[in-house]
Scaffold this active site. Structure first.
Site, mmCIF file in Angstrom:
data_model
loop_
_atom_site.group_PDB
_atom_site.id
_atom_site.type_symbol
_atom_site.label_atom_id
_atom_site.label_comp_id
_atom_site.label_asym_id
_atom_site.label_seq_id
_atom_site.Cartn_x
_atom_site.Cartn_y
_atom_site.Cartn_z
ATOM 1 N N CYS A 275 3.215 0.514 2.685
ATOM 2 C CA CYS A 275 3.485 1.411 3.799
ATOM 3 C C CYS A 275 4.272 2.628 3.320
ATOM 4 C CB CYS A 275 4.235 0.717 4.919
ATOM 5 S SG CYS A 275 3.399 -0.696 5.649
ATOM 6 N N LYS B 93 1.703 -0.546 -4.403
ATOM 7 C CA LYS B 93 2.502 -0.220 -5.581
ATOM 8 C C LYS B 93 3.904 -0.793 -5.488
ATOM 9 C CE LYS B 93 3.521 1.804 -9.457
ATOM 10 N NZ LYS B 93 2.977 1.251 -10.708
#
EC number: 2.6.1.16
Length: 610
Positions: free
Chosen positions: A2, A605
């Protein structure tokens, strides 16, 4: 995972928000949205499933005027990827974006339904929007006062930004377990989950700490700590390059970051040698006194960082003579570890915001560790701020989800730390000399290895129709095999497993046939002859071998064994060196298979939730 961007300015902020989202795409997401409020309190909200580009195209077709706004990229947790579940969420005049997981969202949802609220999404975030609206309607107060009253009702992790369209001059942010950074401007201020999102508009940043609530206006920022008191947070000037998010001439960020490794390692080594010795004075004046007491090292990490910790275990024990254990953070934090006397906790994280690693660090403070040391790539991150000591990797911004240069620079720093601790324990000076010499030569050695890219690319076709792969290594190359397998599965979606080569007879040998490619890392060390025996076991059963071998190791290619000769390398740095061809192999296999190299499916990530 997010991404959040927010802005309070005197100019239209829609394009600032969209550019911020573009710069956060590397974090992983499935939908995106933004909301902008004009001076008259009119809210324009857009949400789209898919890439930020889809949202950007939709924005061109709408009038998005206003100096206050928030935007979000969502990685689905509660509720499927859909426009209805995308952020921002609205409850009448309250608009909110949120990273994290509200663990008690179900009872809160039932509570709000009982109060007459109607839900239009499956998300936990909409629960918070209704809570803020209800609290303000019932008890009044400024938006920051209302948010401070709502927070004790929430259980879980969150980084959230809230606006009230009745007062478009203010944003309120709250941070618990999910990072937020405020960007300071002139007559305007910003907030995001990563400073990279805000580099086009500012280089002055203020990192929120755990439990902080911030009130952000055009001209001021007020921060309240977890006790509700006004607090001061240091403002720093970012050294991150503005164009860090630019691929340049490379096809993918991952390819760029593989090729950046020689320079990343040079940068990581810079200023850390003195008179032929390792110099880690950045640890502080009391570090040597603490490190001299260390009798055990406990390393905590996740994913790729765990693999680098596994390599360093061999180094700590063989070179410095210190027992070392390595554990996955999500396992460590949920058991009751018996802490050894004078044990140093080392945490590894590229982002410094990995939720489980942070939780393990916080737990360690209650368990009696001698001290904590973070190895991290992001200055000012939670891991760095909350540790007793920190060593920074200087890899630069890493965008690709599959870590490359962060891994090799972590290993570089870990090897320097081993040398420093070893010296304090009376390690032979020749060992440190060999480490220094090896590290200084490493960037050039990797440059030399990268010239073999075309040869490695030619091997990738052999994996294109495979569903499984096996990686083998021995000694400190076993964790490198683990890292190679992780890279292949991450970006090509081929199921890959790594084993210590000596374990073949204990199960994996049953998998060997002509459809099972077997990748072997084979430096010329004392385990080479043992490894050759393992290779012959695979050959005898028809396995297709790909052997990355020292050019002096005596291998020759045959019908089912392809040899990739690599330059002879000093043994102490061999694990770092042998990582790079495995990265290239995974990259080229993913290209052939047509997967999304930089943003693999289902992965993010920065894993900032549990």
């Amino acid at each position: 995972m997010c991404g959040i961007v927010g802005a309070v300015a005197q100019r239209d902020v829609a394009e600032i928000l969209l550019e911020g989202l573009r710069r956060l795409e590397y974090r992983g997401y499935d939908s995106a949205g933004l909301a902008v409020v004009d001076s008259e309190g009119h809210v324009a909200r857009l949400r789209r499933l898919g890439k930020v580009q889809v949202l950007s195209q939709a924005a061109e077709e709408h009038e998005l005027h206003g100096g206050t706004g928030i935007a979000h990229t969502r990685w689905a947790t509660h509720g499927e990827p859909s426009e209805e579940n995308a952020h921002p969420h609205i409850s009448e005049h309250i608009t909110i974006v949120h990273n994290g997981i509200i663990e008690n969202h179900e009872p809160l949802r039932e509570l709000m339904i009982g109060r007459g609220y109607r839900f239009v999404s499956e998300t936990d975030t909409e629960v918070v929007a209704h809570l803020v609206h209800f609290e303000q309607k019932q008890n009044g107060g400024t938006l920051v006062e209302v948010v401070k009253r709502v927070i004790p009702q929430l259980r879980g992790a969150y980084g959230m930004v809230v606006l009230d369209n009745r007062d478009s001059s203010v944003l309120v942010a709250a941070r618990s377990g999910s990072p937020l950074v405020i960007g300071r401007g002139v007559g305007e201020n910003f907030i995001a989950s990563d400073q990279l999102a805000l580099l086009p508009v500012t280089r002055r940043f203020m990192f929120l700490e755990e439990g902080d609530v911030a009130e952000i206006t055009r001209r001021d920022v007020r921060v309240f700590d977890k006790s509700g008191q006004l607090a001061t947070r240091e403002e720093i000037e970012s050294k991150v390059s503005y164009d860090a998010g630019d691929k340049g001439a490379y096809r993918h960020y991952m390819q760029k970051e593989i090729y950046e490794q020689p320079m990343a390692i040079k940068n990581t080594l810079e200023g850390r040698f003195s008179h032929g010795e390792i110099n880690l004075s950045e640890l502080g004046p009391k570090a040597d006194e603490l490190l001299a007491k260390v009798e055990h090292v406990q390393i905590i990490a996740c994913g790729t960082s765990y693999n680098s910790g596994m390599v360093s275990r061999y180094w700590f024990e063989a070179l410095a003579g210190i027992p070392c254990d390595v554990e996955i953070a999500s396992e460590f934090r949920y058991r009751k570890p018996a802490v050894r006397k004078n044990s140093l906790m080392i945490t590894l994280s590229q982002s410094g915001e990995t939720a489980d690693t942070l939780a393990a660090l916080r737990l360690s403070k209650e368990l009696g560790y001698l001290g904590s040391l973070a190895i991290c790539n992001v200055a000012g991150s939670s891991l760095v701020r909350e540790s007793d000591m920190a060593l920074m990797t200087k890899a630069g911004v890493e965008i690709g989800v599959a870590s490359t240069k962060a891994f090799t620079t972590q290993l570089t720093v870990l090897l320097m730390l081993v040398a420093r601790v070893g010296r304090l324990r009376g390690m032979d000076a020749q060992i440190e000399h060999d480490i220094v010499h090896g590290l200084q030569a490493l960037p050039a050695r990797i440059e030399q290895m990268l010239s073999q890219d075309k040869l490695i690319e030619s091997l990738a076709e052999g994996f294109s129709d495979k569903h499984h792969a096996l990686f083998l290594g021995r000694g400190d190359q076993y964790p490198i095999a683990m890292e190679g397998a992780l890279k292949l599965k991450e970006i090509s979606y081929i199921h890959a497993e790594a084993y210590a080569a000596g374990e073949l007879k204990h199960g994996p040998l049953a998998l060997i046939d002509a459809d099972m490619p077997v990748v072997v890392v084979a430096p010329n060390n004392e385990l080479l002859e043992k490894l050759k025996s393992n290779i012959e076991e695979v050959r005898a059963r028809g396995g297709e071998l790909y052997v990355f071998a020292d050019e002096d190791a005596g291998f020759t290619s045959s019908e089912n064994m392809k040899i990739i000769p690599l330059p002879h390398i000093e043994e102490v740095i061999a694990p770092i060196f042998y990582t790079v061809p495995l990265q290239l192999l995974s990259y080229h296999v993913a290209l052939i298979k047509g997967t999304d190299v930089d943003q693999p499916r289902n992965l993010a990530k920065s894993v900032t939730v549990e």
